[in-house]
Design a protein around this motif. Sequence first.
Motif, PDB file in Angstrom:
ATOM      1  N   LEU A 108       9.682 -14.469  -6.207  1.00  0.00           N
ATOM      2  CA  LEU A 108       8.273 -14.577  -6.582  1.00  0.00           C
ATOM      3  C   LEU A 108       7.441 -14.201  -5.362  1.00  0.00           C
ATOM      4  O   LEU A 108       7.727 -14.663  -4.257  1.00  0.00           O
ATOM      5  N   ARG A 109       6.417 -13.384  -5.556  1.00  0.00           N
ATOM      6  CA  ARG A 109       5.572 -12.963  -4.442  1.00  0.00           C
ATOM      7  C   ARG A 109       4.100 -13.165  -4.788  1.00  0.00           C
ATOM      8  O   ARG A 109       3.623 -12.660  -5.820  1.00  0.00           O
ATOM      9  N   CYS A 110       3.375 -13.883  -3.923  1.00  0.00           N
ATOM     10  CA  CYS A 110       1.917 -13.973  -4.030  1.00  0.00           C
ATOM     11  C   CYS A 110       1.328 -12.813  -3.232  1.00  0.00           C
ATOM     12  O   CYS A 110       1.888 -12.399  -2.211  1.00  0.00           O
ATOM     13  N   GLY A 111       0.201 -12.291  -3.708  1.00  0.00           N
ATOM     14  CA  GLY A 111      -0.391 -11.183  -2.977  1.00  0.00           C
ATOM     15  C   GLY A 111      -1.748 -10.783  -3.514  1.00  0.00           C
ATOM     16  O   GLY A 111      -2.385 -11.523  -4.276  1.00  0.00           O
ATOM     17  N   LEU A 112      -2.191  -9.608  -3.113  1.00  0.00           N
ATOM     18  CA  LEU A 112      -3.527  -9.110  -3.429  1.00  0.00           C
ATOM     19  C   LEU A 112      -3.450  -7.794  -4.158  1.00  0.00           C
ATOM     20  O   LEU A 112      -2.586  -6.951  -3.886  1.00  0.00           O
ATOM     21  N   GLN A 113      -4.365  -7.632  -5.100  1.00  0.00           N
ATOM     22  CA  GLN A 113      -4.441  -6.412  -5.884  1.00  0.00           C
ATOM     23  C   GLN A 113      -5.902  -6.099  -6.148  1.00  0.00           C
ATOM     24  O   GLN A 113      -6.792  -6.907  -5.893  1.00  0.00           O
ATOM     25  N   GLN A 114      -6.176  -4.915  -6.675  1.00  0.00           N
ATOM     26  CA  GLN A 114      -7.525  -4.516  -7.069  1.00  0.00           C
ATOM     27  C   GLN A 114      -7.443  -4.004  -8.492  1.00  0.00           C
ATOM     28  O   GLN A 114      -6.740  -3.030  -8.773  1.00  0.00           O
ATOM     29  N   SER A 115      -8.133  -4.684  -9.405  1.00  0.00           N
ATOM     30  CA  SER A 115      -8.062  -4.267 -10.790  1.00  0.00           C
ATOM     31  C   SER A 115      -9.413  -4.392 -11.450  1.00  0.00           C
ATOM     32  O   SER A 115     -10.293  -5.102 -10.986  1.00  0.00           O
TER      33      SER A 115
END
Length: 391
Positions: A194-201
């Motif tokens: 499982l990975r927490c992270g950042l995205q742009q949507s």
Amino acid sequence: MAEMEKGDGPPAEQGDSAPAGQRDNSSAESRRGRLGQLMHEHPVRVLLAAILVGAVVCAGVVGLFGGFDDAGKVQGDEIGDAKPTAEATPFSKSQAGDCLTWPPEDPTRQSLVDCNAEHMFEVAGAVDTSVYPGVQFGEDAPWPGDDQFATIRDEYCPTVVNTYLGGMLDPVGRFTINLMFPAQEQWIDGERSLRCGLQQSGTTGTLQPITGFVRDLDQAQQWPVGTCIGIDAATRKPTDPVDCSEPHAFQVTGVIDLGVKFGAAGSGQPWPNVDAQNEYLETTCPGVTDQFLGGTDKLAQSTLNLQWSTLAETSWMAGSRTSVCYIGLPDADGFATLVGDAKGSLLINGQVPVPPPAEPPGRIIPTPVPLPPGVEPNPLETPAPAGGGGG
């Protein structure tokens, strides 16, 4: 936080985690200034961040990748009771500060890339699943499902991401927190990463590529000059960038760095309140808009209104400094539908815009009042004003 000028509203909401493999997630006095009376009459009080970021529906991107098998370890720590099943994948090998990307047409081809190149997800850290009962992440545990992954995201990822960014996350900026998790098929094969992270949507859930580390970027909502932002036909609210030949809500005419006036990020300068921002942008956006449109009379001819975004204090403290100047037309608690580039052929709600009558010249010489019969005009006299006495 990029707000509609003088607007208040709720912050953008994160969407639910998705099962892997299914979802990503003028007034008469001045047409160029603040919306003023027009905004009072047409209260489109909606935050840019809320209407343009919208629901984030991209958790579960991992499931799109397929075939995950990281041998049950992340940085040497056991992931539940998962056993090795195959070679590690780029996702399962990723650590905080790594960036992942994939072709839009084939999400299964994920790869680790330099974060200064375009990417879809910036990893902030792994979720330590050892805090969960073994029955939840054990070898024979059933796939948790959307709701459980959403709960894990909401419980752990904000802390992981804020720690990763040193607390410098714009809560309503263009980047959002999410969780990448295995699809059911990968779970069955033993994948537990499982990975927490950042995205742009955007509002449609379509991911937008990121270039650079989020910590080094201005996080405020922004688009290149000339960009047209789509419109939802039902709600009349803005959506995501589209070609200007398609229906849209507004067009970007300028991008302003508020740091030039009020202090760059990291300078320690206090937040300029919305009134101060408006006062500055009222003198800045008209000029860049005239330049974009190609003349000082072009905006009036378009019949559109000039608007801009402002930043909330929380966004300022996170380092955001960008304001966007844009042209559109409030209509029915939303925006009128525009088709075409404002610099060329433009339709507003399907009609060609009709420019207001040209203003009269600065000095008007009135028609002379007729003289009484037999009286000759004195060429040295100035004609009397219309309605005034005779010569």
